[in-house]
Enzyme design. Structure first.
Site, PDB file in Angstrom:
ATOM      1  N   LEU A  61      61.900   1.977  40.210  1.00  0.00           N
ATOM      2  CA  LEU A  61      61.886   2.813  39.031  1.00  0.00           C
ATOM      3  C   LEU A  61      61.426   4.246  39.337  1.00  0.00           C
ATOM      4  O   LEU A  61      60.227   4.556  40.026  1.00  0.00           O
ATOM      5  CB  LEU A  61      60.727   2.226  38.099  1.00  0.00           C
ATOM      6  CG  LEU A  61      60.956   1.141  37.066  1.00  0.00           C
ATOM      7  CD1 LEU A  61      59.715   1.089  36.244  1.00  0.00           C
ATOM      8  CD2 LEU A  61      62.078   1.561  36.125  1.00  0.00           C
ATOM      9  N   HIS A  62      61.879   5.278  38.691  1.00  0.00           N
ATOM     10  CA  HIS A  62      61.492   6.642  38.703  1.00  0.00           C
ATOM     11  C   HIS A  62      61.949   7.714  37.962  1.00  0.00           C
ATOM     12  O   HIS A  62      61.351   8.882  37.784  1.00  0.00           O
ATOM     13  CB  HIS A  62      61.505   7.388  40.194  1.00  0.00           C
ATOM     14  CG  HIS A  62      62.978   7.620  40.499  1.00  0.00           C
ATOM     15  ND1 HIS A  62      63.863   6.644  40.789  1.00  0.00           N
ATOM     16  CD2 HIS A  62      63.456   8.781  40.292  1.00  0.00           C
ATOM     17  CE1 HIS A  62      65.322   7.472  40.816  1.00  0.00           C
ATOM     18  NE2 HIS A  62      65.065   8.602  40.548  1.00  0.00           N
ATOM     19  N   ARG A  63      62.966   7.181  36.871  1.00  0.00           N
ATOM     20  CA  ARG A  63      63.515   7.921  35.706  1.00  0.00           C
ATOM     21  C   ARG A  63      62.489   8.584  34.873  1.00  0.00           C
ATOM     22  O   ARG A  63      61.837   7.615  34.355  1.00  0.00           O
ATOM     23  CB  ARG A  63      64.571   7.645  35.299  1.00  0.00           C
ATOM     24  CG  ARG A  63      65.876   6.981  36.197  1.00  0.00           C
ATOM     25  CD  ARG A  63      66.951   8.179  35.930  1.00  0.00           C
ATOM     26  NE  ARG A  63      67.595   7.965  37.259  1.00  0.00           N
ATOM     27  CZ  ARG A  63      68.135   8.697  37.999  1.00  0.00           C
ATOM     28  NH1 ARG A  63      67.983  10.014  37.887  1.00  0.00           N
ATOM     29  NH2 ARG A  63      68.983   8.503  39.163  1.00  0.00           N
TER      30      ARG A  63
END
Ligand code: UD1
Length: 375
Positions: free
Chosen positions: A211-213
């Site tokens: 996850l990073h958005r």
């Protein structure tokens, strides 16, 4: 003084850029007609997000490092522009080559176009049609000022035509990220070695999550919901979760760190490229909001639940293994149950994802730049 070879300045800044530039520099060198120069903006700077990829992908050390580091979008973009301008003014390259859709891509392109240096954009024409994504703005603007647009899938040709870009500038060449994957797959590190090195007991079967958005990690409620979904999945198969530095910081700031302490979630520091390939290859399912992982899972035939409401890479859904599930827990868990029950998509390899994209790019650039400089 006449130059021996036309110079192509390649600019990279963030983790996915490094994976894409590796095959391009190698292909330019093999072709031999152009002289590649490499400039690193320093957008990503931690060893795990940066140097490690240069080692894994055998990328030469950059000729210049602008060391801009993190900042707001305006600060990061502005700083890259101010530091890159004197480098390009001095080198006077015949072409600037950029990849992907990160802030470094757009910032470098703006500097080049104002200096009258033509731009080649690799991975052009992808559109999520979601202008809240910083990457969508970077893509649209970079494409508008590029002279060579190298595309990875056919829908990108239509997207660019709709935005008024001449067909003559567009080249369907395939996917350089898949070039890197095909080259490095034989060196992929087995998942058990990566997990043991991190002091974790390797499970036989696992899900892999990333996850990073901003849309997933910057909103506390969304982030909390996604971590809960990972824990529910973790009760069936352990979830291996390499943490992007941005995500780790957001989890801590939101007071959600306790959710990672459950035994069903196995957090790791950001992994290198060969470690990631091993983890991906052996995963039963991947849950991710990364564009690159959507493509890599398609190439590997591993089911992918895409934690977004859209994708700029529709071929990964239409022909590949990706299913768009957004960030709604019920939708994620239903899609996960389908995969556990064996209800999976049968992927096809997208056209030209054959490991030869960078070679095609080098040939096109060599043919055109050498023809121009001989005139
Ligand atoms: C950037 C790209 C995104 C890409 C992602 C891959 C933009 C707008 N976004 O997002 O498209 O998918 O890279 O990773 O360009 N940080 C570190 N160490 C690092 C780098 C970053 O700790 O080496 C932390 C910093 O707190 C920083 C934050 O991560 O503020 C965000 O970094 P940034 O480069 O702004 O964006 P990414 O989220 O990495």
């Amino acid at each position: 003084m006449k130059r021996e070879k036309p110079i192509v300045t390649c600019v990279v800044g963030a983790r996915p850029n490094f994976i894409k530039i590796g095959p391009i520099i190698a292909a330019l060198r093999d072709d031999g007609r152009l002289a590649p120069h490499l400039v690193h903006t320093g957008q990503h700077y931690d060893y795990a997000m940066n140097e490690r990829f240069f080692v894994d992908l055998d990328i030469p050390a950059p000729d210049a490092n602008l060391a801009v580091g993190s900042g707001t979008h305006a600060a990061q973009t502005g700083e890259i522009m101010m530091r890159l301008e004197p480098v390009l003014a001095e080198t006077k390259p015949d072409l600037l080559l950029v990849v992907g859709d990160v802030n470094s891509t757009l910032a470098a392109s703006l500097v080049a176009v104002k200096l009258g240096i033509p731009i080649a954009h690799v991975e052009a024409g992808l559109r999520s049609f979601d202008r809240d994504m910083p990457e969508e703005i970077n893509r649209i603007l970079t494409d508008q000022i590029s002279r060579y647009l190298f595309v990875t899938e056919k829908v990108a040709i239509e997207n660019l035509a709709r935005e008024g870009i001449s067909q003559k500038s567009i080249h369907f060449v395939g996917n350089v990220m898949i070039d890197a994957l095909r080259k490095c797959l034989p060196h992929a590190k087995p998942a058990r070695e990566t997990l043991r090195a991190a002091g974790r007991e390797p499970p036989d079967v696992y899900a892999l999550a990333t996850l990073h958005r901003p849309s997933n990690v910057d909103d506390d409620a969304v982030l909390s919901r996604l971590l809960d979904a990972f824990r529910r999945i973790g009760r069936e198969v352990p979830v291996i979760f390499p943490l992007h530095p941005r995500t780790r910081t957001r989890i801590e700031k939101a007071g959600l760190a306790a959710k990672l302490e459950a035994p069903e979630i196995v957090t790791l520091d950001p992994t290198g490229y060969v470690e990631m390939l091993g983890l991906l290859k052996e995963a039963s399912v991947v849950l991710t909001d990364s564009g690159g992982l959507q493509e890599e899972t398609t190439a590997l035939g591993v089911p992918c639940l895409t934690l977004r409401n859209n994708t700029e890479r529709p071929v990964t859904v239409e022909q590949g293994t990706s299913v768009i599930v957004g960030n709604d827990a019920a939708r994620i868990l239903t899609a996960f149950a389908d995969i556990r029950a064996g209800r999976m998509k049968r992927p096809r390899q997208p056209e030209l994802w054959d490991g030869q994209a960078a070679r095609r790019i080098a040939t096109i650039l060599g043919d055109t730049l050498c023809a121009t400089s001989n005139r």
